[in-house]
Design a protein around this motif. Structure first.
Motif, PDB file in Angstrom:
ATOM      1  N   CYS A  15     -30.860 -12.775   5.543  1.00  0.00           N
ATOM      2  CA  CYS A  15     -31.100 -13.736   4.469  1.00  0.00           C
ATOM      3  C   CYS A  15     -32.603 -14.002   4.318  1.00  0.00           C
ATOM      4  O   CYS A  15     -33.421 -13.614   5.161  1.00  0.00           O
ATOM      5  CB  CYS A  15     -30.370 -15.042   4.758  1.00  0.00           C
ATOM      6  N   ALA A  21     -26.674 -12.873   7.415  1.00  0.00           N
ATOM      7  CA  ALA A  21     -25.662 -13.342   6.460  1.00  0.00           C
ATOM      8  C   ALA A  21     -24.325 -13.544   7.152  1.00  0.00           C
ATOM      9  O   ALA A  21     -23.948 -12.776   8.044  1.00  0.00           O
ATOM     10  CB  ALA A  21     -25.524 -12.339   5.317  1.00  0.00           C
ATOM     11  N   CYS A  48     -25.432 -15.656   2.161  1.00  0.00           N
ATOM     12  CA  CYS A  48     -26.664 -16.374   2.479  1.00  0.00           C
ATOM     13  C   CYS A  48     -26.791 -17.641   1.633  1.00  0.00           C
ATOM     14  O   CYS A  48     -26.174 -17.740   0.567  1.00  0.00           O
ATOM     15  CB  CYS A  48     -27.865 -15.466   2.206  1.00  0.00           C
ATOM     16  N   ASP A  51     -27.539 -17.185  -2.074  1.00  0.00           N
ATOM     17  CA  ASP A  51     -26.573 -16.531  -2.960  1.00  0.00           C
ATOM     18  C   ASP A  51     -26.084 -17.508  -4.020  1.00  0.00           C
ATOM     19  O   ASP A  51     -25.889 -18.697  -3.735  1.00  0.00           O
ATOM     20  CB  ASP A  51     -25.374 -16.012  -2.164  1.00  0.00           C
TER      21      ASP A  51
END
Length: 201
Positions: A15, A21, A48, A51
């Motif tokens: 991430c 992640a 993450c 996102d």
């Protein structure tokens, strides 16, 4: 995870903050003994923090699994005892039901609305399907005459449409499908009577 150009092995995603992640999280319902009693259900998508949020959708299958209370058939006469060729009045409560569930970690409020009713009178006749919940006497709108004496078991199957709201905010969204419930069988007893003319009753 599969990536073009990588022949094998485990590939992890990093991430923006340097952490790894998260994998998607799944859960499975258990019965009273602790044994698995249903399919795996995805709780979230992992990933993450950066996102974009994933849209929460209540599927038709999830809607159909909700514990909706079946519509209760009501009869007049209330004890279900009627006469051959006389109308038995039937009706039910058309009220909505509100339930909650959790999808991908979000609280989802669901409104279920009855949209059609199928009455099976248990006498071999074609079930009656209507959008009318019926009414009691004298404004009754749904009736059925039994043509033969006997004991019967009447059931009511209700079809429900749904709408849902995520986390108590935003618009109400339609469920793309329906759910059905069927009532506990209601016993009815139909009797045949004969009239006789008598002098000086």
């Amino acid at each position: 995870m599969c990536i073009d150009g990588v022949s094998g092995g485990t590939v992890t995603r990093t991430c923006a903050d340097g952490t790894t992640a998260l994998d998607p999280l799944f859960r499975r319902p258990l019965d009273a003994s602790g044994a698995p009693s249903g399919p795996w259900e995805q709780v979230d998508n992992g990933g993450c923090p950066e996102d974009p949020p994933v849209a929460v959708v209540l599927s038709a299958a999830e809607f159909a699994r909700l514990p909706l209370t079946p519509s209760a058939p009501r009869l007049q006469p209330a004890d279900g005892n009627g006469l051959v060729n006389a109308d038995l009045i039937v009706y039910t409560d058309p009220a909505q039901q509100t339930l909650t569930t959790t999808i991908l970690g979000s609280l989802v409020t669901v409104r279920a609305t009855p949209t059609s009713y199928t009455w099976d009178f248990g006498d071999g006749t074609e079930p009656l399907t209507t959008t009318d919940a019926g009414r009691p006497y004298p404004e009754h709108t749904v009736t059925h005459p039994y043509t033969a004496a006997g004991d019967y078991r009447l059931t009511l199957t209700t079809t429900w449409t749904g709408a849902y709201q995520v986390d108590g905010t935003g618009p109400w969204l339609p469920v793309l499908g329906t759910a059905t419930t069927t009532s506990t069988p209601q016993p009815t007893r139909i009797t045949e009577v004969h009239t006789v003319l008598v002098a000086n009753p």
